[in-house]
Design an enzyme around this catalytic site. Structure first.
Site, short mmCIF file in Angstrom:
data_model
loop_
_atom_site.label_atom_id
_atom_site.label_comp_id
_atom_site.label_asym_id
_atom_site.label_seq_id
_atom_site.Cartn_x
_atom_site.Cartn_y
_atom_site.Cartn_z
CG ASP A 1 35.83 35.22 35.40
OD1 ASP A 1 36.89 34.56 35.52
OD2 ASP A 1 35.62 36.27 36.04
CG ASP B 1 39.36 31.64 36.70
OD1 ASP B 1 40.44 31.73 37.32
OD2 ASP B 1 38.51 32.56 36.65
CG ASP C 1 39.38 34.64 42.32
OD1 ASP C 1 38.96 35.07 43.39
OD2 ASP C 1 40.48 34.06 42.20
CB SER D 1 43.99 33.37 43.42
OG SER D 1 44.01 33.69 44.80
N GLY E 1 41.82 37.74 36.41
CA GLY E 1 42.73 36.71 35.90
C GLY E 1 44.19 37.10 35.95
#
Ligand code: G6P
Ligand code: MG
Length: 209
Positions: free
Chosen positions: A169, A8, A10, A115, A45
């Site tokens: 995260d 992932d 961010d 994103s 997310g």
């Protein structure tokens, strides 16, 4: 056996959390809608439009689809100006080291992010050419916890879900990884997930197996 790791972006590779917060807060203030860090946390997310729906849950007014698009644009236009400040120094600690070790181990690396700004972010932090595949908000129609973004990343890497690891995260991201049939490694908030397989710190050890 793990043949590829899908990261992932961010909150895993780079911290954009406060930039998202500032941008959504500016929009919420304009619309006189309450917004705080707790609500911001729920957006990790989650795609831009789904995030907006969460923020608007407590709004007095009912927004049309057109108004929602305008609000999302208002937020993103500002967010993109904040992204210009991002640079290599915003890469999270330990990330470069892990990426180098995985490359030396011949383990493929990809990005799996909701994103639509992922490629811009990667360029700004100098990692655009580092990943063999980038699956992001521009090539998916369903937001995490749907597994689409990770399944597409694995396909780009030419590996199966059972050969794929995901580092996340966000709780929604851990769910997405498990829905994809992948091994889920948690960092940050996601460490509290009851369905994660391991913590990020265990990644290299598991990849050696
Ligand atoms: C990431 C972030 C989310 C964000 C989403 C969409 O998953 O964790 O907070 O809403 O990307 O970002 P975008 O840059 O397309 O607005
Ligand atoms: Mg994240």
């Amino acid at each position: 056996m793990i043949k590829g790791v899908i990261f992932d972006l961010d909150g895993v590779i780079v911290s954009t959390d406060q930039l998202h917060y500032k941008s959504w807060k500016r929009m919420a203030d304009k619309e006189h809608i309450y917004f705080d860090d707790t609500i911001n946390h729920r957006l990790r997310g989650i795609s831009r439009m789904a995030s907006l729906d969460i923020i608007l849950e407590i709004a007095q007014k009912k927004y049309t689809d057109q108004e929602k698009l305008e609000l999302a644009k208002y937020k993103n236009d500002y967010y993109v100006t904040l992204l210009e400040e991002l640079s290599e120094k915003d890469i999270l600690p330990g990330v470069m080291n892990i990426l180098e070790i995985l490359k030396r181990m011949n383990i493929k690396i990809a990005i799996g992010s909701s994103s639509r700004n992922a490629k811009k972010i990667l360029k700004n932090i100098g990692l655009f050419d580092t990943f063999e595949a980038i699956s992001d908000g521009t090539n998916i129609s369903k937001s995490k916890p749907d597994p689409e973004v990770f399944l597409k990343a694995a396909k780009m890497l030419n590996i199966s879900p059972s050969e794929s690891a995901v580092v996340e995260d966000a709780l929604s991201g851990i769910e997405a990884a498990k829905n994809a049939g992948m091994t889920a490694f948690a960092t940050g908030d996601a460490k509290s997930s009851p369905i994660k397989d391991y913590d990020f710190e265990d990644l290299l050890e598991i990849c050696k197996k």
